[in-house]
Motif scaffolding. Sequence first.
Motif, PDB file in Angstrom:
ATOM      1  N   UNK A   1      60.279  95.934   1.657  1.00  0.00           N
ATOM      2  CA  UNK A   1      60.989  97.258   2.171  1.00  0.00           C
ATOM      3  C   UNK A   1      62.708  97.311   1.392  1.00  0.00           C
ATOM      4  N   UNK A   2      62.811  98.084   1.490  1.00  0.00           N
ATOM      5  CA  UNK A   2      64.415  97.890   1.049  1.00  0.00           C
ATOM      6  C   UNK A   2      65.285  99.052   1.394  1.00  0.00           C
ATOM      7  N   UNK A   3      66.175  98.431   3.284  1.00  0.00           N
ATOM      8  CA  UNK A   3      66.660  99.018   3.475  1.00  0.00           C
ATOM      9  C   UNK A   3      68.192  99.818   3.123  1.00  0.00           C
ATOM     10  N   UNK A   4      68.015 101.094   3.914  1.00  0.00           N
ATOM     11  CA  UNK A   4      69.254 102.203   3.343  1.00  0.00           C
ATOM     12  C   UNK A   4      69.700 102.598   4.651  1.00  0.00           C
ATOM     13  N   UNK A   5      70.742 103.587   4.673  1.00  0.00           N
ATOM     14  CA  UNK A   5      71.690 103.918   5.059  1.00  0.00           C
ATOM     15  C   UNK A   5      71.944 105.829   4.865  1.00  0.00           C
ATOM     16  N   UNK A   6      72.070 106.895   5.531  1.00  0.00           N
ATOM     17  CA  UNK A   6      72.179 107.614   4.923  1.00  0.00           C
ATOM     18  C   UNK A   6      73.297 108.510   5.973  1.00  0.00           C
ATOM     19  N   UNK A   7      74.243 109.237   5.450  1.00  0.00           N
ATOM     20  CA  UNK A   7      75.109 109.712   6.190  1.00  0.00           C
ATOM     21  C   UNK A   7      74.202 110.723   7.351  1.00  0.00           C
ATOM     22  N   UNK A   8      74.192 111.381   8.956  1.00  0.00           N
ATOM     23  CA  UNK A   8      74.011 111.657   9.505  1.00  0.00           C
ATOM     24  C   UNK A   8      73.688 113.288   9.038  1.00  0.00           C
ATOM     25  N   UNK A   9      72.480 113.975   8.949  1.00  0.00           N
ATOM     26  CA  UNK A   9      72.223 115.361   8.909  1.00  0.00           C
ATOM     27  C   UNK A   9      71.923 115.419   6.960  1.00  0.00           C
TER      28      UNK A   9
ATOM     29  N   UNK B   1      83.122 104.256   2.289  1.00  0.00           N
ATOM     30  CA  UNK B   1      82.870 105.265   2.900  1.00  0.00           C
ATOM     31  C   UNK B   1      81.330 105.788   2.021  1.00  0.00           C
ATOM     32  N   UNK B   2      81.083 104.534   1.411  1.00  0.00           N
ATOM     33  CA  UNK B   2      79.630 104.678   0.966  1.00  0.00           C
ATOM     34  C   UNK B   2      78.935 103.930   1.221  1.00  0.00           C
ATOM     35  N   UNK B   3      79.049 102.551   1.734  1.00  0.00           N
ATOM     36  CA  UNK B   3      78.377 101.525   2.220  1.00  0.00           C
ATOM     37  C   UNK B   3      77.424 101.417   3.146  1.00  0.00           C
ATOM     38  N   UNK B   4      76.230 100.796   2.435  1.00  0.00           N
ATOM     39  CA  UNK B   4      75.397 101.093   3.930  1.00  0.00           C
ATOM     40  C   UNK B   4      75.502 100.426   4.584  1.00  0.00           C
ATOM     41  N   UNK B   5      76.285 100.872   6.164  1.00  0.00           N
ATOM     42  CA  UNK B   5      77.407 100.427   7.014  1.00  0.00           C
ATOM     43  C   UNK B   5      76.647  99.426   7.094  1.00  0.00           C
ATOM     44  N   UNK B   6      76.578  97.935   7.332  1.00  0.00           N
ATOM     45  CA  UNK B   6      75.656  96.378   7.929  1.00  0.00           C
ATOM     46  C   UNK B   6      74.782  96.926   8.456  1.00  0.00           C
ATOM     47  N   UNK B   7      73.520  97.206   7.599  1.00  0.00           N
ATOM     48  CA  UNK B   7      72.256  97.185   6.955  1.00  0.00           C
ATOM     49  C   UNK B   7      71.825  95.914   7.232  1.00  0.00           C
ATOM     50  N   UNK B   8      73.048  94.843   6.725  1.00  0.00           N
ATOM     51  CA  UNK B   8      72.668  93.866   6.681  1.00  0.00           C
ATOM     52  C   UNK B   8      72.629  92.908   8.210  1.00  0.00           C
TER      53      UNK B   8
ATOM     54  N   UNK C   1      62.702  91.885   2.765  1.00  0.00           N
ATOM     55  CA  UNK C   1      63.282  92.844   3.247  1.00  0.00           C
ATOM     56  C   UNK C   1      64.664  92.837   3.264  1.00  0.00           C
ATOM     57  N   UNK C   2      65.525  93.809   1.951  1.00  0.00           N
ATOM     58  CA  UNK C   2      65.935  93.942   1.500  1.00  0.00           C
ATOM     59  C   UNK C   2      67.342  94.929   1.576  1.00  0.00           C
ATOM     60  N   UNK C   3      68.060  94.631   1.275  1.00  0.00           N
ATOM     61  CA  UNK C   3      70.258  95.316   1.398  1.00  0.00           C
ATOM     62  C   UNK C   3      70.211  95.438   0.269  1.00  0.00           C
ATOM     63  N   UNK C   4      70.537  96.382  -0.397  1.00  0.00           N
ATOM     64  CA  UNK C   4      71.498  96.660  -1.712  1.00  0.00           C
ATOM     65  C   UNK C   4      72.714  97.618  -1.388  1.00  0.00           C
ATOM     66  N   UNK C   5      73.034  98.287  -1.089  1.00  0.00           N
ATOM     67  CA  UNK C   5      73.994  98.464  -0.711  1.00  0.00           C
ATOM     68  C   UNK C   5      74.999  98.227   0.598  1.00  0.00           C
ATOM     69  N   UNK C   6      74.487  97.168   1.488  1.00  0.00           N
ATOM     70  CA  UNK C   6      75.477  96.520   2.468  1.00  0.00           C
ATOM     71  C   UNK C   6      76.759  95.797   2.269  1.00  0.00           C
ATOM     72  N   UNK C   7      76.608  95.410   0.454  1.00  0.00           N
ATOM     73  CA  UNK C   7      78.195  94.468   0.102  1.00  0.00           C
ATOM     74  C   UNK C   7      79.443  94.965   1.065  1.00  0.00           C
ATOM     75  N   UNK C   8      80.469  94.435   1.327  1.00  0.00           N
ATOM     76  CA  UNK C   8      81.175  94.455   1.782  1.00  0.00           C
ATOM     77  C   UNK C   8      82.728  94.074   1.232  1.00  0.00           C
ATOM     78  N   UNK C   9      82.569  92.897   0.154  1.00  0.00           N
ATOM     79  CA  UNK C   9      83.175  92.170  -0.090  1.00  0.00           C
ATOM     80  C   UNK C   9      84.340  92.863  -1.706  1.00  0.00           C
TER      81      UNK C   9
END
Length: 278
Positions: A157-165, A40-47, A14-22
């Motif tokens: 499973x490559x997990x991401x988030x998307x803006x609402x709508x 603003x472009x992070x996959x916010x806290x998907x990790x 299970x991966x989260x390639x876009x939730x890094x925040x350093x």
Amino acid sequence: MVETPKGTSIPLIVCSPHSGRHYSAAFRKLSRLSLAQLRAGEDFYVDRLIASAPAHGATTLHATFPRVVCDVNRAPLDLDPAMISNGDKIGLRPSERALAGLGSVPRVASGGLPVYSGKLTFDQTAERLLTFWRPYHAALGELIAQARAAHGFCLVLDMHSMPSGLAGTAQFVIGDAFGAASEPIFVEAAQRSLQAMRYRVARNRPFSGGFITRHYGRPDDGVSVIQIEISRALYMTRGVNGEWGVVEEFAGKTGALIADVAQAVEYRLSSHQRSAAE
């Protein structure tokens, strides 16, 4: 960062390639944007949403660096030549998304905001790929190879988030490259799980899977990859101090999804073992 299960492992990554925040001081100095604009472009806290995966026998892999620094869900040479000094002479292979500024080293942040005041050098972009892109894919490739060697197949499973709508009324989007990247049993298990929790689910539109899904997803060779996009409206909340946080209860929903997919992996594993024994 890799976390392995403490007990018996199954061939599920299970991966989260876009939730890094350093955001390093050197990058912040190079960028023209504020931290809020960069984030603003992070996959916010998907990790954090996938943190329970090892309890179900899965291995997790998540990036600690931000996608605006290096996007590992793009091919390494998927870069906009216009953002690099003498970029037209380097032999890059930009896609339409890279030409729009969203390559492996992005030129723009969320909302199309330019990240830098000027161009980067080739050495700067090459360093990003060597420092971030290559180690992430080396780790993912090794995890896939280990799972296949031990079990004969694996699921990512490559997990991401998307803006609402962004996906209309859909709250989750399951992408499997229109059936090319995964065995159907895993896609169907994910969809059943989400629909049982009464979420609205779309398949492959508008997200059918990025580089990770299409590059690694080879079900005929025993590697299935599914990209899952989660609407941020489901779990992001603003605190009294104005800072964004996570609805902690929602992690239980993603945990239930992972548990259901893990069951499908275990069923597939038992079927594989029976076939091997015959």
